[in-house]
Structures are given as structure tokens and as C-alpha cells.
Motif scaffolding. Structure first.
Motif, mmCIF file in Angstrom:
data_model
loop_
_atom_site.group_PDB
_atom_site.id
_atom_site.type_symbol
_atom_site.label_atom_id
_atom_site.label_comp_id
_atom_site.label_asym_id
_atom_site.label_seq_id
_atom_site.Cartn_x
_atom_site.Cartn_y
_atom_site.Cartn_z
ATOM 1 N N VAL A 186 0.968 -1.270 0.029
ATOM 2 C CA VAL A 186 -0.104 0.129 -0.088
ATOM 3 C C VAL A 186 0.886 1.195 0.069
ATOM 4 N N LYS B 290 -8.335 9.936 -1.508
ATOM 5 C CA LYS B 290 -7.821 9.529 -0.287
ATOM 6 C C LYS B 290 -8.896 8.786 0.488
ATOM 7 N N ILE B 291 -10.076 8.798 0.368
ATOM 8 C CA ILE B 291 -11.201 8.150 0.881
ATOM 9 C C ILE B 291 -10.680 6.616 0.959
ATOM 10 N N TRP B 292 -10.241 6.262 -0.225
ATOM 11 C CA TRP B 292 -10.011 4.790 -0.469
ATOM 12 C C TRP B 292 -8.771 4.529 -0.786
ATOM 13 N N ARG B 293 -8.007 5.401 -1.487
ATOM 14 C CA ARG B 293 -6.745 5.144 -2.435
ATOM 15 C C ARG B 293 -5.523 5.410 -1.415
ATOM 16 N N SER B 294 -4.302 4.879 -1.621
ATOM 17 C CA SER B 294 -4.142 3.909 -2.730
ATOM 18 C C SER B 294 -5.097 2.555 -2.404
ATOM 19 N N THR C 99 -11.752 -1.991 -3.389
ATOM 20 C CA THR C 99 -12.017 -1.416 -2.075
ATOM 21 C C THR C 99 -12.476 0.081 -1.879
ATOM 22 N N PRO D 170 -15.744 2.861 -2.276
ATOM 23 C CA PRO D 170 -16.872 2.963 -1.697
ATOM 24 C C PRO D 170 -18.191 2.454 -2.547
ATOM 25 N N GLY E 66 -10.489 -15.089 -1.447
ATOM 26 C CA GLY E 66 -11.546 -14.367 -0.420
ATOM 27 C C GLY E 66 -12.363 -13.438 -1.112
ATOM 28 N N ILE E 67 -12.122 -13.033 -2.162
ATOM 29 C CA ILE E 67 -12.901 -11.991 -2.872
ATOM 30 C C ILE E 67 -13.670 -12.145 -3.934
ATOM 31 N N ILE E 68 -15.271 -11.874 -3.727
ATOM 32 C CA ILE E 68 -16.119 -12.236 -4.702
ATOM 33 C C ILE E 68 -15.838 -11.131 -5.978
ATOM 34 N N HIS F 107 -15.725 -5.612 -6.967
ATOM 35 C CA HIS F 107 -16.183 -6.837 -6.458
ATOM 36 C C HIS F 107 -17.707 -6.907 -6.776
ATOM 37 N N LEU G 112 -20.364 -8.037 -4.813
ATOM 38 C CA LEU G 112 -21.421 -8.298 -4.028
ATOM 39 C C LEU G 112 -22.865 -7.578 -4.293
ATOM 40 N N VAL G 113 -22.644 -6.641 -5.135
ATOM 41 C CA VAL G 113 -23.935 -6.042 -5.555
ATOM 42 C C VAL G 113 -24.582 -6.769 -6.949
#
Lengths: 455, 455
Positions: B9, B77-81, B107, B109, B381-383, B418, B420-421
Motif C-alpha cells: 500500500v 484518499k477516502i480509499w486510495r491507494s 475497495t 466505496p 476470498g474476494i467475490i 467486487h 457483492l452487488v
């Protein structure tokens, strides 16, 4: 151009390698769990009839720190460390002098903090040669996390899912199926516990307590081949979750800051303990004065309005008796959308901490939590799980109080999960179909009075 | 105890502060876009009738690097890097000597790479005083990302969502609603474009091309108050996505490694360009020899079986003519579940790179992609999103080839989002309802032949 640091992350080699055991530092240790039949302190051997052995060593341990196995550390690295984020945009929207940080546990592949304990639980069962596991799930977060974890170790998993959530959250069921688990709406006709409930109330929408009864029964009736496991309440579960707070401690240090208030939503205690226990250690061992607040729904107020007493972890009375703040194991919470918070009691450690005044508890009505969740989605961009909105709502209350008092303070809350698989709840909120549920003193009194018969 | 590093990261202050403009280093620059009416190179002024001005400066720019505005950096920066992850468990399951890395764009939102361009697009429109925006969405990822982004800037957003996705993915719609956007199934009766399609085929399940027509028309008919924006294909969109590859370059350096092969799934080109372009720069400017592979669905094979020709970006013919590999703008792809890959053409830059042999293209049948996705979910582990499974499937093919040849190599793919939706897709796969769709030469020939009338 220099921009503000918003987010603090730990590299893989900066990750904590030990969990923190709160029990070691408690001035009054929790009372022992009692056998449901004999009412004597339950032995490790008895616990091991349904749980994996090393997990029960942890359950009863007084060691301050417990090493995280290498295999678990490696799987944690799929998504951990989770970011510690400064909520600048939320602060701005509130016009508060407070600094708000959140620990973003929603970045796990299952979308919540639950894999933190799912992985070690699956690992220790695997290490013991267990091939089948059972569990229950409320909001669906625990069930999906354990499905995710069991897949790594080739363990077959049956999940009893509270019926109201099963119907509200088809995608949660699909997540579990995709990771290979079998999902059964509870109460079901597969167990005596389920059949008993259905005989009294065929339309029962279920509860965590009932689902636990079913999952435990299936393990009890298949000794040797099947073990049960639990996503909250018990000491070893809370132990595993302290990875959250251990990371957060290091990350707050990186930010050159330290919280005045630490907030977690509260169902059985797992994410609350995860974020909170390492900061309580700062109070007990480092002379800090950090407020640690557990936030529960108004409709299920065991910490704020329950009684401190021995009670069962489930509805039927199969689990050990745990010394807890409880609404009584027959308390039937309203069908609020924070399914993971619809549990009648609190774990032994958290209950003792509350009794000793080492933590605080607050309850918040459902509509306020959704308002808080939407403000968070609008400002910080993340759609929170209905459970997590309780922590957000409390953080907002604290920030608003800081504004009224004209005082700065540093607030840290745990964002236990995202709401992308729980969007039905938001749809219901937008449609005006949600309301607050006030619980009467009479209802609580009646439910708690039944506990007198236990001991 | 020393455990393996799995994840790399960047801290907020290590983040790239510039996007990379591929055009600067291309040996043959892409041909200019043409005005759909005059067939002459479209001017910036014409483009600005539907797009924000600074975005069009970027669209036409020849600068190698373009500064990321401070406001955009702060929201990134909410989620990156995003993490660069070594897929040890997938490698083990495949028994391959290859090293597999993936860049985890899930990753964010919104759960995909799309916010990388949604945020700057909303920002530049906001800066220009725009209050209303329109767009289209295929799989729902772009629409949710832009809803997320517009919320930060108080912009009202209308999303035309391809009808087949609208019906398959109710949670995608709810995500957009939760972030405050209005979602309209396309073809709709709100626009001439939609009404024309519905008149010919009332049951039309829609396509990205039709949805683009509708969103563009709404902007064209409301000049000055409403701007359109696009989630893929155009140069400025690809530019913004290079944040992915710029991070990945630095992260591969941290890992002390460099990819031999870089893989991205391919719809209109945005996530492929994002991961790929900075590595193509390594080839063109640093003498590296990295294979960069775009992976498309067998059912929508524009790169592998399309023709290189000027074509419209939409179905009705409102957008500029773009020099592209295309199946023809009337090509109607099958209802595969990777909705984001159901697009008839490729962007100008990617098309020119393919023509010049600077990238490779492959197509993969639907069932192989779901098998790959499930293996990934089981091991890492990631769908994954159905779109991203195409990149995984290609990475697996490369890893298996390495095994057959007994040679090591380093593979990097982009996990664009991902799933998930998008779990409905997995449910359909488990139920045996999915199949492969072979497209006949005749179908492609007929669709491409219609292009002769354009120029």
C-alpha cells in the motif's frame, strides 16, 4: 502542492502480531460461565464438546497478549490493516470543532469486521481436524464472514440465519452460497429448538437467540464431527477483534493524535470490544482518560435498561449461563434493520466493564441512525451498514456537543461494515416505512423477571 | 515469527499526484474524432456543448503528465491507494511457478475503479458551475460511482441504466438512489432516442450504446444547464484511470518485482487503460518488454473480431465519430452478466495501440469467467464482479501456460470491482442458467457492413 493526510494505513510488516486479552487488566475479573444443567462453573472439557479446544484455551486465558498464528496473519493481510480515516467532510458538514476519525472495517471481502474472528475460528477448528461447523447469523455479516473463512480451510458450514434477515437480505444468503455455505432460515424444522418455537408461533420472524439454539443443538447432536462457533459475545471472539483497536492505536499515533472518545455499535459486543479494549488498556495501564462508549438500538436496550444477571446466550437454554447485562433470553426485539444488534444480552467482559464504570452505554432510535448513515454517505462517501450507523449517530451527537460547548475533542468510531448488501433497509427508510420502537418498562420487567427461575 | 508480505500500500503522501496521458508517448497518435454531422474533426467548442471545458482540454491534450487537483486528491484518499496484493493462495491452487499480483480496485466505496474518473468529472463540472449531469450505466458500476461523486459537489444526476442490468441488479439502483441520483431504465420514453428504439422493439433489453444516446440527448436539449459525462472510452476518462497503474508501478517496485504480463478486462477501456498505460510507457520509454492484454467477452469481441473504422460511440449517432475497433454501433450483444463489457467499440487510444501491436487482445467465454471468479473467491476470498472475472480467467490461462512451459513469470491483473452487488449473476451460474454465446461471422459482418454508410 501539499494536501492533507486523510488516511493512515499500516504496511504488512507494521501489523500487530498479537491479540489483546482484556481480562488480564480488569480490576474485577468476569464471573465464570455456569453449566446450564448443574449451575456449576463450566469446565474447559464441557466447552470443548461444542467448541474447538484452542479457542477454549483462549476463552479461559488470563494472558495479556496472545500470538496470532502465522496462517491467520497471512489471511488477515488479504485486507488488513484497515484504514484509519479522518472524516474531514463530515466534520465540515457538522461545523464542529471536534476531530472525527473512523476505522474503516468495511474494506474486508465480506464487508465487515467479522472476518477478524471468523478466520482464526475456522483455522483452530481446521487444526483440530474438524470438517463441519455450524453457526447462526443475524444481519448476515457473521454468516458471510464465516463462509468466507471456512472456504480457506475446506470446512463445510451450515448457517442458521434469523428469518427476518433471510427474507430482507437475499444477497447476504447469496454471498454465503457463493463461498460454499448452506443457509437455513431460523426458526427451522431441522432442530428441536426450531420446532418448539414454530409450534408456539409458526410466523416467528426469529432472533439471534433462537438461531444460536439451533446451531448449538446441531453440534451437540453430532459430537466429534461437528463444532459450533459464535460470532460475538464470548471472550475469545472479542479477543480476535482487538486487532481493530491494536491497529487503531498505532494509526492514531501515526496521526499524532489520541481519541478522547471511542465509539462502537453494540450487538453482542464484538466490534465494540475490537475498537474499545485496547483503549481501555490505555486508561487502566497508561493513565489515559478515554471515554469508551457502546451504542445500542433503542429497541434492544440491554446495556442501558437491562439487568446484570446470569442468563443464557440463546433462547432455549443450551448455552452456558453467562454473567451479563440482559433483557432476558426470551426478549423478542422489534424487526429493526440493524439485524446484528437484535440480541438480548452482552458478553461477560463487557458487562463487567460496564458494571465497574469503565465503559459507557447509550441507546439511539432507529430513525436517527439512518439520518446519520445518510449524512455519512453524503459526506464521506461510504454507505454504512445499518448496525454501523449507530456508532456514526453517536459520533455526531458527541461532535454536536463539542460544537455547543465550543470545545475541541477527538472522536474515534468504528465503521464496522458497509451497507451495500443491506440496501433494502435504505429503500425502506426512503419509502417512509421505518419507525422508532420504544420498549416499555413493563415489557422489560416481565422478560427480566423470568430470569429469577434460572438460578 | 516472520510472515510473508502479501500486500503493498502507498501512504497518502506517497500517492501519485499526476495522471499519465498515453497520447504523449504514442508513436502514432490516434486519429481525431469527427463531428457526426459534418464529418470534420470535432472542435473543442463543439465538445464543450455537452462536456465540461477542462475535461475537453484533457481530452485533446498532448501533455505527458497532468496534475491531479488538490480537491480530487483529497477525495481519492477516502480509499486510495488501493492495495497491490500477491495472490499466493491462487498460485498454490493452480500449482503454477508464476507469480500473480492483482490491484484491488474493489475497495472503493462504490466497489469498483469507476470513482477514479467520476470524482474528477464531477469536480470539473462543479468548477464550471454545472448543476445537472446525465450519464448512462451498463453493469451499474459507472452509475453508482458517478452518484457517489456528484454527491460531494451537490450536482443532480440522472442515470440511464441499461434495462437488462436495471432488472438484474436492483441493489445497484438502490446504491445510486442512496447517493441521491435518479435512475431511469433504458430504453426509456423520456428521449427521442429511447422512443425510437422502443417503437421498433418494445421489449428491447437495452445496451450501453442506446443508454449513451439517451443521456447525450438530454444534455444536448438542455444546453447551459445540463452536461453529459461518460464512464469509459474517451481519452480524459482513460487519463483519470491511470492512477491505478501509476500506483501499481510504485507498488511493484516496493515488491521488488516487475510484471511480464499486465491484464485488464475490456468494456470501453477504462480499467484496462488504467492498469495498462503506465506499463506501456515502460515499454516505449524505458525499454521494457511487458505484454499488456485486454480481455473481452466472447459474446462482444470488438478487439479480436471487430473492424478498425470510424464509428459512433452510441447507437443513434449523436456522439462524435471515433476511430475504433468496433462491431458496429448497432451490434446488440447477448445478455451476459458482465454488463460493463457489453459495448460495441473501443476508445481511440486503445484502438490505435492495438493496431500498432503495442497491446494484445483476447476473448473468453462466459462460463470460463465464472469458473475463474469462483476459484478466485475460494482462494483469495474476494467475490469478483462479473466483469473482473475476465481478467482473472486470463491471468489463470497465463499461469497455466507458465506451468506447462515450466517457466516462471510475473502476472499483474486489475481486479476492477467486487461482485457483492452483482450476486444475482452467481445465483444464475449456480442454477446452471448461464451459457456461452458464440457470435457468428455473419452477424459481425452484417453489423460492420452498416458502417460503410457513415463516411
Amino acid at each position: 502542492m501539499k494536501t492533507k493526510t486523510k488516511k493512515y494505513v499500516l504496511t504488512d510488516d507494521q501489523m500487530p502480531t498479537q491479540w489483546y486479552n482484556m481480562v488480564a487488566d480488569m480490576p474485577h475479573k468476569p464471573l465464570p460461565p455456569l453449566h446450564p444443567g448443574t449451575k456449576k462453573p463450566v469446565t474447559k472439557e464441557e466447552l470443548c464438546s461444542i467448541f474447538a479446544e484452542e479457542l477454549m484455551d483462549q476463552e479461559l486465558s488470563q494472558e495479556r497478549f496472545i500470538d496470532i498464528p502465522e496462517e491467520v496473519q497471512n489471511l488477515y493481510k488479504i485486507w488488513r490493516s484497515t484504514p484509519l480515516v479522518r472524516a474531514y467532510e463530515l466534520e465540515k458538514a457538522l461545523g464542529t470543532p471536534a476531530k472525527i476519525y473512523f476505522k474503516n472495517e468495511s474494506t474486508s471481502p465480506a464487508g465487515s469486521h467479522k472476518p477478524n474472528t471468523a478466520i482464526p475460528q475456522a483455522y483452530y477448528n481446521y487444526k483440530q481436524g474438524i470438517k463441519n461447523m455450524t453457526t447462526e447469523t443475524g444481519g448476515g455479516q457473521w454468516g458471510s464472514a464465516l463462509s468466507f473463512a471456512c472456504k480457506f480451510f475446506g470446512i463445510n458450514l451450515k448457517v442458521f440465519m434469523v428469518k427476518v434477515s433471510y427474507n430482507q437480505k437475499p444477497y447476504r444468503k447469496l454471498m454465503m452460497n457463493t463461498w460454499g455455505a448452506e443457509v437455513i432460515p431460523s426458526p427451522s424444522s431441522l432442530t428441536d429448538a426450531g420446532r418448539t418455537v414454530l409450534a408456539h408461533d409458526p410466523d416467528c420472524s426469529g432472533s439471534l437467540g433462537i438461531a444460536i439454539s439451533e446451531a448449538v443443538e446441531m453440534a451437540v447432536k453430532n459430537p466429534g464431527t461437528t463444532k459450533y462457533c459464535l460470532g460475538s459475545v464470548l471472550n475469545h471472539v472479542l479477543l480476535h477483534q482487538t486487532i481493530i483497536g491494536e491497529e487503531a492505536l498505532r494509526q492514531m499515533e501515526m496521526a499524532g493524535d489520541m481519541p478522547d472518545v471511542v465509539i462502537g455499535c453494540f450487538g453482542g459486543g464484538s466490534n465494540f470490544a475490537g475498537i474499545g479494549f485496547p483503549f481501555i488498556r490505555q486508561n487502566l495501564c497508561e493513565g489515559k482518560n478515554i471515554r469508551v462508549i457502546a451504542v445500542e438500538p433503542q429497541s434492544c436496550p440491554k446495556l442501558t435498561r437491562g439487568t446484570f444477571q446470569y442468563d443464557f446466550g440463546d433462547t432455549v437454554g443450551l448455552t452456558p449461563l453467562i454473567p451479563m447485562y440482559t433483557l432476558g433470553h426470551n426478549f423478542q426485539p422489534s424487526d429493526i434493520h440493524a439485524g446484528g444488534l437484535r440480541y438480548h444480552g452482552a458478553g461477560a467482559i463487557v458487562s463487567q466493564l460496564l458494571k465497574d464504570g469503565l465503559i459507557e452505554a447509550r441507546s439511539i432510535p432507529q430513525l436517527e441512525t439512518f439520518q446519520a448513515g445518510l449524512l455519512f454517505a453524503k459526506t464521506e462517501g461510504i454507505i454504512p451498514a445499518p448496525e454501523s450507523t449507530h456508532a456514526i449517530a453517536m459520533a455526531i451527537r458527541e461532535a454536536q456537543q463539542a460544537k455547543e460547548e465550543g470545545k475541541s475533542k477527538t472522536i474515534l468510531f468504528n465503521l464496522s461494515g458497509h451497507g451495500l448488501v443491506d440496501l433494502y433497509a435504505y429503500e425502506q427508510y426512503f419509502a417512509g416505512n421505518l419507525k422508532n420502537y420504544e420498549v416499555s418498562d413493563e415489557t422489560i420487567g416481565k422478560s427480566v423477571k423470568e430470569l429469577e427461575r434460572i438460578l
